[in-house]
Design an enzyme around this catalytic site. Structure first.
Site, PDB file in Angstrom:
ATOM      1  N   ARG A  29      11.721   7.240   3.553  1.00 16.54           N
ATOM      2  CA  ARG A  29      11.951   6.188   4.416  1.00 16.54           C
ATOM      3  C   ARG A  29      13.770   5.746   3.580  1.00 16.54           C
ATOM      4  NH1 ARG A  29       8.729   1.430   1.846  1.00 16.54           N
ATOM      5  NH2 ARG A  29       9.156   2.650   0.005  1.00 16.54           N
ATOM      6  N   ASN A  47       6.068   2.674   5.221  1.00 17.91           N
ATOM      7  CA  ASN A  47       4.527   3.639   4.481  1.00 17.91           C
ATOM      8  C   ASN A  47       3.346   2.694   5.662  1.00 17.91           C
ATOM      9  OD1 ASN A  47       6.421   5.463   2.855  1.00 17.91           O
ATOM     10  ND2 ASN A  47       5.703   3.790   1.357  1.00 17.91           N
TER      11      ASN A  47
END
EC number: 6.2.-.-
Length: 752
Positions: A29, A47
């Site tokens: 990320r 996520n």
């Protein structure tokens, strides 16, 4: 993967990308955030149950999508990226969003050794992580062993009990830093702490003491590997007679002082998984580290604590590179210890110092063991650093649970076209081992969010794993032991069949109820046919013969009509004089096991009359080999049965040099197997061959058979991502049973 075109020239649009693979807990990320920011895109990354979801809009979309799979973090693995167009939202900024729940189809990455950046901080006096034994970032540190469930967020790990201090929070929230959303981040102000100082640990080791430390996947026992008395004390206290110990060294250069490390082994040692690597020993350590063996298991530091320990040892006592025995901290035969209270109670009679800390180990994982076999890496034990990386299957199968056998147990869970094989669980001999086995089933199915429709198990009715399978209230399918060995290699290599399979193993319950172990099979994945087997040998005393090679040697002498020699050749064995009568019985147990054949030869050559651990005689026999040779006419093949009676008659002579005899046995057995395989290939028309079974841990045998098969015109496929021993068995069970369900839609029965 392609980028959908814009809805109009004036409207670039917005894309949603779903990324599947090992993309949680690896800095993915933050990586996406940085990439999107550089391309001046708006949107978010988060996520989710499938992996990572990304939404982006702006003029640089095409460049972003092209760059995404090319510059990923070191631990990330992308399986696929699905792209779709969604409605534009006029987003100008890019952010990391909250995790999105749902049925989990993503996965977590294995634990990773300390990266170079964290190592530099560990020894930098100006860093706030200076000498902190739990330093980590998105590129390294614990993952699988601290994860309770997915998605992988701090709140679902063992780190949830450690609130971030302000400095760590700033690192965690800094999109330009290496610790941006590093879920295991901590420092001396807010993170886990050791129970003892590094100098105390080093002082104990330097004085010849034994130390138990809490590692990534469980407690470890350490002592000075150059101190023979210390190593002997460890063996005595742990009740571990002759089984070899692994040794940890600070660097590859240090490891090269105790073992002959080639380039392939060096790469394995430095791999982020940090496995134990079996290498040729220089015999510079205490003799009791690996008695009677030619190879020694070496490894490099895994966690910051290990690096700190070597640093302190060098400062405490300057000597030629420190080498530490590093072995699992458990009484012989029990699972690896992870619970602090249990460790204190169990290890106080073994360790002089017990070092713990307050970060929980959610799931235990022993060190992985790898060796170079037939020119490439091969697992002896697959655990920490590699689990739970999946095996990609040739096709999707129903969700299965496969529970392995009894020795070197593993379990496998399938999810679509992925098979997740657990870490090495050990032998299911004790209540504690069976509890660990059950915990692993629960953890693996939970973390993968899989509800199995059936359970695959071994045919043996009395194994703990078989009883477990039948007690779960689900349909069960039994898979013959050696068929599962073959199917494991077929699954790894993407084969659905047909294939020939040579399985050289210690023991497996046969379809006829017999003790199989040297088998030539024809397999199509879901089923198999037994084409042949090694000539049967009697097993005087049944299972006891597997622990006492002299008994198998006696069986060979009896088969050669030389039974009168048993009493004199094995006069130090109290039962030897009764052995001819026992072997004369027509109803005695027999076996086709290749493992017992190795034991018989070891017994004949005086390599070892009694074994203190499984495979000891075969390993010592392998260690004697200087070169392999072949005995002309040393075998016969009739009706599919391979007999090595001529070779055994030759080896039974007491006039042979032991090392030459060991080389002759390995070379002749390999040549005989190649002849056997070639005849079967001609008869069946099958040109694909897989090799499996515990005997293929033997580097000499494996190399000779592979080389011989290539000379005969076909390749022999060995297991590479799983062990050839029973550690790979559960994958084969899952693959065979899964194909059976696909083809037959039958949720119970026996696979034949």
């Amino acid at each position: 993967m392609s980028v959908p075109g814009p809805t109009s020239a004036a409207e670039p649009g917005r894309l949603r990308l779903r990324v599947r693979g090992a993309v949680q807990g690896v800095g993915f990320r933050p990586y996406v955030h940085g990439l999107a920011t550089r391309h001046r895109l708006g949107g978010f990354v988060a996520n989710d149950a499938d992996g990572v979801v990304i939404e982006v809009e702006g003029d640089g979309i095409a460049e972003f999508v092209e760059a995404l799979p090319r510059q990923t973090p070191p631990l990330a693995r992308i399986d696929d990226i699905a792209v779709e167009r969604v409605a534009a939202m006029s987003s100008r900024d890019f952010c990391i969003g909250a995790s999105i729940g749902g049925r989990v189809t993503t996965r977590i990455v294995p634990d990773a050794a300390t990266c170079e950046a964290c190592l530099a901080e560990l020894f930098d006096p100006g860093s706030r992580f200076h000498l902190y034994p739990f330093v980590n970032c998105t590129h390294c540190g614990p993952r699988f062993t601290i994860a309770e469930r997915l998605p992988y967020d701090r709140a679902t790990t063992a780190m949830k009990r450690f609130p971030l201090c302000e400095a760590c929070r700033q690192d965690y929230e800094n999109p330009l830093g290496r610790r941006f959303h590093a879920e295991a981040i901590s420092c001396p102000c807010c993170g886990p702490r050791l129970s003892h100082g590094i100098d105390d640990i080093a002082a104990t080791l330097a004085a010849g003491g034994i130390v138990a430390i809490k590692g990534l996947g469980g407690y470890q026992l350490l002592c000075d590997a150059r101190d023979e008395q210390a190593v002997q004390r460890l063996r005595a206290r742990k009740q571990r007679d002759g089984k070899p110990f692994a040794v940890m060294l600070a660097s590859v250069d240090a490891a090269s002082e105790v073992a002959e490390i080639d380039l392939t082994e060096r790469a394995l040692l430095e791999h982020v998984a940090r496995p134990i690597v079996l290498s040729k020993s220089r015999h510079h350590l205490a003799p009791s580290v690996a008695p009677g063996l030619a190879r020694i298991g070496v490894m490099l530091p895994v966690a910051p604590l290990h690096h700190l320990l070597f640093h302190a040892l060098r400062a405490h006592v300057c000597k030629t590179a420190w080498a530490l025995v590093c072995t699992s901290a458990n009484p012989s035969g029990e699972p690896l210890l992870t619970d602090d209270d249990e460790a204190q109670a169990t290890l106080h009679d073994i360790a002089d110092l017990i070092v713990t800390h307050d970060r929980d180990i959610v799931i235990r994982a022993d060190d992985s063991v790898v060796a170079i076999v037939a020119g490439a890496p091969s697992f002896i034990r697959r655990a920490r650093g590699y689990v739970p990386e999946p095996i990609r299957l040739a096709r999707a199968v129903p969700p299965m649970l496969a529970v392995g056998a009894h020795l070197k147990a593993t379990v496998t869970v399938t999810r679509g076209d992925e098979a997740f094989v657990s870490q090495h669980l050990g032998d299911l001999d004790t209540t504690q081992a069976i509890r660990f086995f059950e915990e692993t089933v629960q953890h693996l199915t939970s973390i993968l969010d899989v509800a199995p429709v059936a359970i695959a198990h071994d045919m043996h009715p009395d194994m703990a794993s078989t009883r477990f399978a039948h007690g779960r209230g689900l349909p069960t399918l039994s898979v013959q032991h050696h068929h599962a060995h073959a199917a494991s290699v077929m699954a790894e290599h993407g084969l659905t069949g047909p294939a020939l399979a040579l399985v050289l193993d210690g023991y497996g319950y046969g379809s006829d109820g017999g003790a199989w172990g040297g088998e030539l099979l024809s397999c199509d994945g879901a089923g198999f046919r037994r084409l042949g087997h090694l000539a049967p040998l009697k097993m005087p005393g049944g299972d006891r013969a597997a622990r006492e090679p002299w008994r198998m040697a006696a069986a060979v002498l009896h088969d050669l009509d030389r039974g009168t020699e048993i009493g004199t050749r094995f006069d130090d064995q109290s039962q030897a004089r009764h052995m001819p009568m026992l072997l004369d019985r027509a109803d005695g147990p027999v076996t086709t096991s290749a493992g017992r054949l190795f034991d018989a030869v070891a017994g004949l050559l005086g390599v070892g009359a009694v074994q203190s651990y499984e495979g000891e005689a075969a390993m010592k026999l392998e260690a004697l080999v200087r070169e392999t040779t072949t005995l002309d006419h040393g075998w016969t093949i009739a009706d599919g049965v391979l007999s090595l009676r001529p070779l055994l008659a030759h080896l039974a002579s007491d006039r042979l040099d032991v090392a030459e005899a060991a080389g002759l046995f390995h070379g002749t057995l390999a040549a005989a197997c190649v002849d056997w395989i070639t005849m079967a290939s001609r008869a069946t028309g099958i040109g694909t061959l897989v090799l499996s079974g515990g005997c293929f841990v033997n580097a000499h045998l494996s190399a000779q058979i592979v080389r011989g098969c290539r000379a005969a015109g076909f390749d022999a496929l060995l297991p590479r991502r799983l062990p050839p021993n029973d550690g790979g068995l559960s994958l084969g069970q899952a693959w065979a049973a899964g194909l059976h369900l696909v083809r037959n839609e039958n949720l119970s029965g026996e696979i034949v």
